[in-house]
Design an enzyme around this catalytic site. Structure first.
Site, PDB file in Angstrom:
ATOM      1  N   ILE A  79      -5.762  53.693 -34.199  1.00 33.07           N
ATOM      2  CA  ILE A  79      -5.349  53.317 -32.911  1.00 33.07           C
ATOM      3  C   ILE A  79      -3.811  52.953 -32.842  1.00 33.07           C
ATOM      4  O   ILE A  79      -3.484  52.531 -34.044  1.00 33.07           O
ATOM      5  CB  ILE A  79      -6.258  51.981 -32.298  1.00 33.07           C
ATOM      6  CG1 ILE A  79      -5.909  52.135 -30.651  1.00 33.07           C
ATOM      7  CG2 ILE A  79      -5.819  50.751 -32.827  1.00 33.07           C
ATOM      8  CD1 ILE A  79      -7.192  51.174 -30.052  1.00 33.07           C
ATOM      9  N   CYS A  80      -3.239  53.096 -31.831  1.00 34.03           N
ATOM     10  CA  CYS A  80      -1.749  52.487 -31.670  1.00 34.03           C
ATOM     11  C   CYS A  80      -1.783  52.071 -30.232  1.00 34.03           C
ATOM     12  O   CYS A  80      -2.466  51.482 -29.698  1.00 34.03           O
ATOM     13  CB  CYS A  80      -0.971  53.758 -32.233  1.00 34.03           C
ATOM     14  SG  CYS A  80      -0.822  55.260 -30.815  1.00 34.03           S
ATOM     15  N   GLN A  81      -0.377  52.105 -29.829  1.00 37.66           N
ATOM     16  CA  GLN A  81      -0.201  51.604 -28.457  1.00 37.66           C
ATOM     17  C   GLN A  81      -0.482  52.547 -27.487  1.00 37.66           C
ATOM     18  O   GLN A  81      -1.160  52.323 -26.241  1.00 37.66           O
ATOM     19  CB  GLN A  81       1.318  51.324 -28.100  1.00 37.66           C
ATOM     20  CG  GLN A  81       1.478  50.762 -26.806  1.00 37.66           C
ATOM     21  CD  GLN A  81       0.711  49.491 -26.558  1.00 37.66           C
ATOM     22  OE1 GLN A  81       0.453  48.481 -27.508  1.00 37.66           O
ATOM     23  NE2 GLN A  81       0.373  49.151 -25.174  1.00 37.66           N
TER      24      GLN A  81
END
Length: 121
Positions: free
Chosen positions: A87-89
């Site tokens: 996951i990231c932003q």
């Protein structure tokens, strides 16, 4: 003749944009809603590739922070045979991270679409 050049350039730009935004071959993608049901599993690993500052400000406790720019040098910290959620932003960096993991022999990588920007606990 000029119209064909413009069309060709446009097609190339669309193709490059698609290749950059699409997940790596062999990488699955799930929504943040689907992620929630996976978080309690002990046989999976969860990687957050945002910066340490982003991670500190808002995180999911099951995720380990390994920033994207450090991932290639830290793949040995991970089990390449475990299901790995990234996951990231927004989903852009995690897609790149999934590609890096895939190229390093990870067999089951899942990119979280929408990232933390669309995650609601």
């Amino acid at each position: 003749m000029d119209t064909w050049v413009v069309i060709l350039i446009g097609a190339v730009i669309v193709f490059i944009g698609y290749r950059t935004m699409s997940p790596a071959k062999g990488v699955k993608s799930i929504s943040t809603d689907d992620l929630k049901s996976q978080l309690k599993s002990k046989d999976k690993q969860f990687i957050d590739v945002r910066t340490p500052g982003e991670y500190k400000a808002n995180r999911i406790k099951e995720f380990k922070n390994i920033p994207l720019n450090e991932l290639s040098g830290r793949v040995s910290e991970l089990d390449k045979y475990k299901e790995t959620y990234v996951i990231c932003q927004s989903g852009m960096r995690s897609s790149k991270a999934a590609s890096i993991l895939n190229k390093n022999g990870f067999t089951n990588v899942i990119n979280v679409r929408g990232g933390m920007g669309s995650y609601r606990s």
